[in-house]
Motif scaffolding. Sequence first.
Motif, PDB file in Angstrom:
ATOM      1  N   ILE A  22      67.142 -17.915 -16.970  1.00  0.00           N
ATOM      2  CA  ILE A  22      67.744 -17.505 -15.701  1.00  0.00           C
ATOM      3  C   ILE A  22      69.249 -17.475 -15.902  1.00  0.00           C
ATOM      4  CG2 ILE A  22      68.000 -17.953 -13.231  1.00  0.00           C
ATOM      5  CD1 ILE A  22      65.539 -19.726 -13.356  1.00  0.00           C
ATOM      6  N   VAL A  23      69.912 -16.427 -15.413  1.00  0.00           N
ATOM      7  CA  VAL A  23      71.366 -16.324 -15.453  1.00  0.00           C
ATOM      8  C   VAL A  23      71.895 -16.309 -14.022  1.00  0.00           C
ATOM      9  CG1 VAL A  23      73.339 -14.904 -16.111  1.00  0.00           C
ATOM     10  CG2 VAL A  23      71.372 -15.084 -17.654  1.00  0.00           C
ATOM     11  N   PHE A  24      72.856 -17.164 -13.730  1.00  0.00           N
ATOM     12  CA  PHE A  24      73.453 -17.270 -12.405  1.00  0.00           C
ATOM     13  C   PHE A  24      74.878 -16.689 -12.452  1.00  0.00           C
ATOM     14  CE2 PHE A  24      70.283 -20.587 -12.642  1.00  0.00           C
ATOM     15  CZ  PHE A  24      69.662 -20.548 -11.402  1.00  0.00           C
ATOM     16  N   ILE A  25      75.228 -15.828 -11.484  1.00  0.00           N
ATOM     17  CA  ILE A  25      76.530 -15.156 -11.466  1.00  0.00           C
ATOM     18  C   ILE A  25      77.191 -15.393 -10.107  1.00  0.00           C
ATOM     19  CG2 ILE A  25      77.774 -12.992 -11.796  1.00  0.00           C
ATOM     20  CD1 ILE A  25      75.288 -11.891 -13.200  1.00  0.00           C
ATOM     21  N   HIS A  26      78.383 -15.965 -10.138  1.00  0.00           N
ATOM     22  CA  HIS A  26      79.097 -16.248  -8.885  1.00  0.00           C
ATOM     23  C   HIS A  26      79.870 -15.029  -8.395  1.00  0.00           C
ATOM     24  CE1 HIS A  26      83.184 -16.447 -10.581  1.00  0.00           C
ATOM     25  NE2 HIS A  26      82.699 -17.119 -11.602  1.00  0.00           N
ATOM     26  N   ILE A  39      71.004 -25.314 -10.752  1.00  0.00           N
ATOM     27  CA  ILE A  39      70.894 -25.769 -12.137  1.00  0.00           C
ATOM     28  C   ILE A  39      70.048 -27.035 -12.203  1.00  0.00           C
ATOM     29  CG2 ILE A  39      72.166 -26.576 -14.153  1.00  0.00           C
ATOM     30  CD1 ILE A  39      72.518 -23.593 -13.523  1.00  0.00           C
ATOM     31  N   LYS A  40      70.297 -27.966 -11.303  1.00  0.00           N
ATOM     32  CA  LYS A  40      69.520 -29.210 -11.279  1.00  0.00           C
ATOM     33  C   LYS A  40      68.038 -28.932 -11.050  1.00  0.00           C
ATOM     34  CE  LYS A  40      69.219 -33.668  -8.892  1.00  0.00           C
ATOM     35  NZ  LYS A  40      69.809 -34.528  -7.820  1.00  0.00           N
ATOM     36  N   GLU A  41      67.729 -28.032 -10.130  1.00  0.00           N
ATOM     37  CA  GLU A  41      66.335 -27.734  -9.790  1.00  0.00           C
ATOM     38  C   GLU A  41      65.641 -26.917 -10.867  1.00  0.00           C
ATOM     39  OE1 GLU A  41      62.665 -26.895  -7.936  1.00  0.00           O
ATOM     40  OE2 GLU A  41      64.128 -28.475  -7.544  1.00  0.00           O
ATOM     41  N   PHE A  42      66.238 -25.819 -11.269  1.00  0.00           N
ATOM     42  CA  PHE A  42      65.515 -24.870 -12.121  1.00  0.00           C
ATOM     43  C   PHE A  42      65.584 -25.211 -13.602  1.00  0.00           C
ATOM     44  CE2 PHE A  42      66.196 -22.402  -8.219  1.00  0.00           C
ATOM     45  CZ  PHE A  42      64.874 -22.065  -7.951  1.00  0.00           C
ATOM     46  N   ARG A  44      64.701 -27.827 -14.844  1.00  0.00           N
ATOM     47  CA  ARG A  44      63.493 -28.608 -15.163  1.00  0.00           C
ATOM     48  C   ARG A  44      62.430 -27.740 -15.803  1.00  0.00           C
ATOM     49  NH1 ARG A  44      61.287 -31.195  -9.947  1.00  0.00           N
ATOM     50  NH2 ARG A  44      61.714 -29.084  -9.172  1.00  0.00           N
ATOM     51  N   ASP A  45      62.421 -26.443 -15.475  1.00  0.00           N
ATOM     52  CA  ASP A  45      61.354 -25.551 -15.925  1.00  0.00           C
ATOM     53  C   ASP A  45      61.860 -24.321 -16.664  1.00  0.00           C
ATOM     54  OD1 ASP A  45      59.289 -27.048 -14.326  1.00  0.00           O
ATOM     55  OD2 ASP A  45      60.541 -26.307 -12.681  1.00  0.00           O
ATOM     56  N   PHE A  46      63.166 -24.052 -16.588  1.00  0.00           N
ATOM     57  CA  PHE A  46      63.731 -22.839 -17.165  1.00  0.00           C
ATOM     58  C   PHE A  46      65.013 -23.194 -17.931  1.00  0.00           C
ATOM     59  CE2 PHE A  46      61.563 -21.709 -13.231  1.00  0.00           C
ATOM     60  CZ  PHE A  46      60.732 -20.669 -13.632  1.00  0.00           C
ATOM     61  N   ARG A  47      65.466 -22.268 -18.764  1.00  0.00           N
ATOM     62  CA  ARG A  47      66.791 -22.393 -19.378  1.00  0.00           C
ATOM     63  C   ARG A  47      67.768 -21.628 -18.496  1.00  0.00           C
ATOM     64  NH1 ARG A  47      68.706 -20.367 -25.329  1.00  0.00           N
ATOM     65  NH2 ARG A  47      67.642 -18.490 -24.585  1.00  0.00           N
ATOM     66  N   CYS A  48      68.796 -22.310 -18.013  1.00  0.00           N
ATOM     67  CA  CYS A  48      69.690 -21.757 -16.997  1.00  0.00           C
ATOM     68  C   CYS A  48      71.104 -21.600 -17.553  1.00  0.00           C
ATOM     69  CB  CYS A  48      69.735 -22.677 -15.778  1.00  0.00           C
ATOM     70  SG  CYS A  48      68.142 -22.902 -14.968  1.00  0.00           S
ATOM     71  N   LEU A  49      71.645 -20.399 -17.421  1.00  0.00           N
ATOM     72  CA  LEU A  49      73.020 -20.103 -17.817  1.00  0.00           C
ATOM     73  C   LEU A  49      73.840 -19.786 -16.580  1.00  0.00           C
ATOM     74  CD1 LEU A  49      75.342 -19.299 -19.803  1.00  0.00           C
ATOM     75  CD2 LEU A  49      74.355 -16.981 -19.779  1.00  0.00           C
ATOM     76  N   THR A  50      74.990 -20.424 -16.462  1.00  0.00           N
ATOM     77  CA  THR A  50      75.985 -20.016 -15.481  1.00  0.00           C
ATOM     78  C   THR A  50      77.343 -20.058 -16.158  1.00  0.00           C
ATOM     79  OG1 THR A  50      76.871 -20.387 -13.256  1.00  0.00           O
ATOM     80  CG2 THR A  50      76.320 -22.342 -14.539  1.00  0.00           C
ATOM     81  N   TYR A  51      78.280 -19.248 -15.656  1.00  0.00           N
ATOM     82  CA  TYR A  51      79.588 -19.144 -16.295  1.00  0.00           C
ATOM     83  C   TYR A  51      80.637 -18.781 -15.259  1.00  0.00           C
ATOM     84  CZ  TYR A  51      79.042 -14.019 -16.063  1.00  0.00           C
ATOM     85  OH  TYR A  51      78.886 -12.714 -15.618  1.00  0.00           O
ATOM     86  N   ASN A  52      81.891 -19.083 -15.593  1.00  0.00           N
ATOM     87  CA  ASN A  52      83.004 -18.673 -14.739  1.00  0.00           C
ATOM     88  C   ASN A  52      83.486 -17.303 -15.189  1.00  0.00           C
ATOM     89  OD1 ASN A  52      83.287 -20.741 -12.827  1.00  0.00           O
ATOM     90  ND2 ASN A  52      84.328 -22.050 -14.295  1.00  0.00           N
ATOM     91  N   ARG A  53      83.449 -16.348 -14.287  1.00  0.00           N
ATOM     92  CA  ARG A  53      83.780 -14.975 -14.613  1.00  0.00           C
ATOM     93  C   ARG A  53      85.253 -14.810 -14.983  1.00  0.00           C
ATOM     94  NH1 ARG A  53      82.649 -12.226  -9.427  1.00  0.00           N
ATOM     95  NH2 ARG A  53      83.911 -10.631 -10.429  1.00  0.00           N
TER      96      ARG A  53
END
Length: 270
Positions: A22-26, A39-42, A44-53
Motif C-alpha cells: 500500500i502506498v499513502f500520498i499526502h 500505518i499502525k493499522e495496515f 499488521r497485514d500489508f507493507r505500507c509506504l508513505t513519504y513527504n512529497r
Amino acid sequence: MPSIKVNNCNFEYELAGKGRDIVFIHGEIHGMQYWEHQIKEFSRDFRCLTYNRRGHKGTEWTDYGFSLVNQAKDLEALIKELGIERPVIVALAFGTTVAVQYAIDNPDKVAGMVLGAWSELHDAPRYMEVWRAASERVAPVLEHEGREAMIDLLRREGGHNIYRVIPKQEGPFREKVIQMMASHPLEHYKRGMLEFGHSVPNLVPRFSQLDIPVLGLCGADDPYLDCPETLANMKNFKEAPSIPGAARYVNWQKPDEFNAAVRPFIEGCA
C-alpha cells in the motif's frame, strides 16, 4: 526517519510491515504524519509506504520539479527503488492528483485506489485563487516574522479567513493540523504549491477510462465535498458514505471509521 534520493530529490519516507503493498500520498502543505493511524493499522497485514512529497517538510528542497507530471515521476521512482509491486494507492486531497496521474501513466501497475477528500481531482482550478490569497498572507509573515508568528496567524484565522481546511473547533486536533500546515519551507508557500496547483489539468476524462477499482470517500463536514457524479462513467468506481464528524482530514480525524471503510476494499483488490 530514512531518506532516499530519486528523480534528483532526497525524499523522507517510512516503510513498515510485510505483505501486499500500500502506498499513502499526502496532499498539499500536508505531510506523511497524518497517515499515522493507517500505518499502525495496515502494517499488521500489508507493507505500507508513505513519504513527504517534494517541497514539504522532511524532504529536500529543490528549485524545480513541482509539476504534477514530475511529482508522478517522483512516485514512480520511489516505487521502483523501494521494490513496491502493484500497490493499492491511498491518497488525500491534492495527493489524489499525483495518484491519478501515476495510474494514468501506469495502469497495469496499480491494484486499486482509495481517494480521500478528492474534490481537487475534479475542481483544481478553484483552489488557485484561494491559495494565492492565503500565500500572500502567510508567506510574508513566515519570511519576516518567523514560523511562530505564522503559527499564531493560523491559530487566529485558520479555518475562517485562511485555509478553510483547518478545523474551526479549538483543541488538540486543530493544533496538530496547524503545526503540519506551518511546517514547510518558505519557498513552498511562495511558489512551489502554486506551481504544482497550476500544473494540474482535467484528469477526469482519462482517469474514467481506466479499469481499476477505485473507492472515494470524504468527511461529512469537509468544506470541499466530493462530487462522485464526475466519475459516474468509471467502470469500477464507487463512493463510500461520508463519515460523520470528520472534515478534510478524515483519515486523521476519524481513523477507526476511515480504516473500517477502506479495509474491505483494500483486501478485495486483486
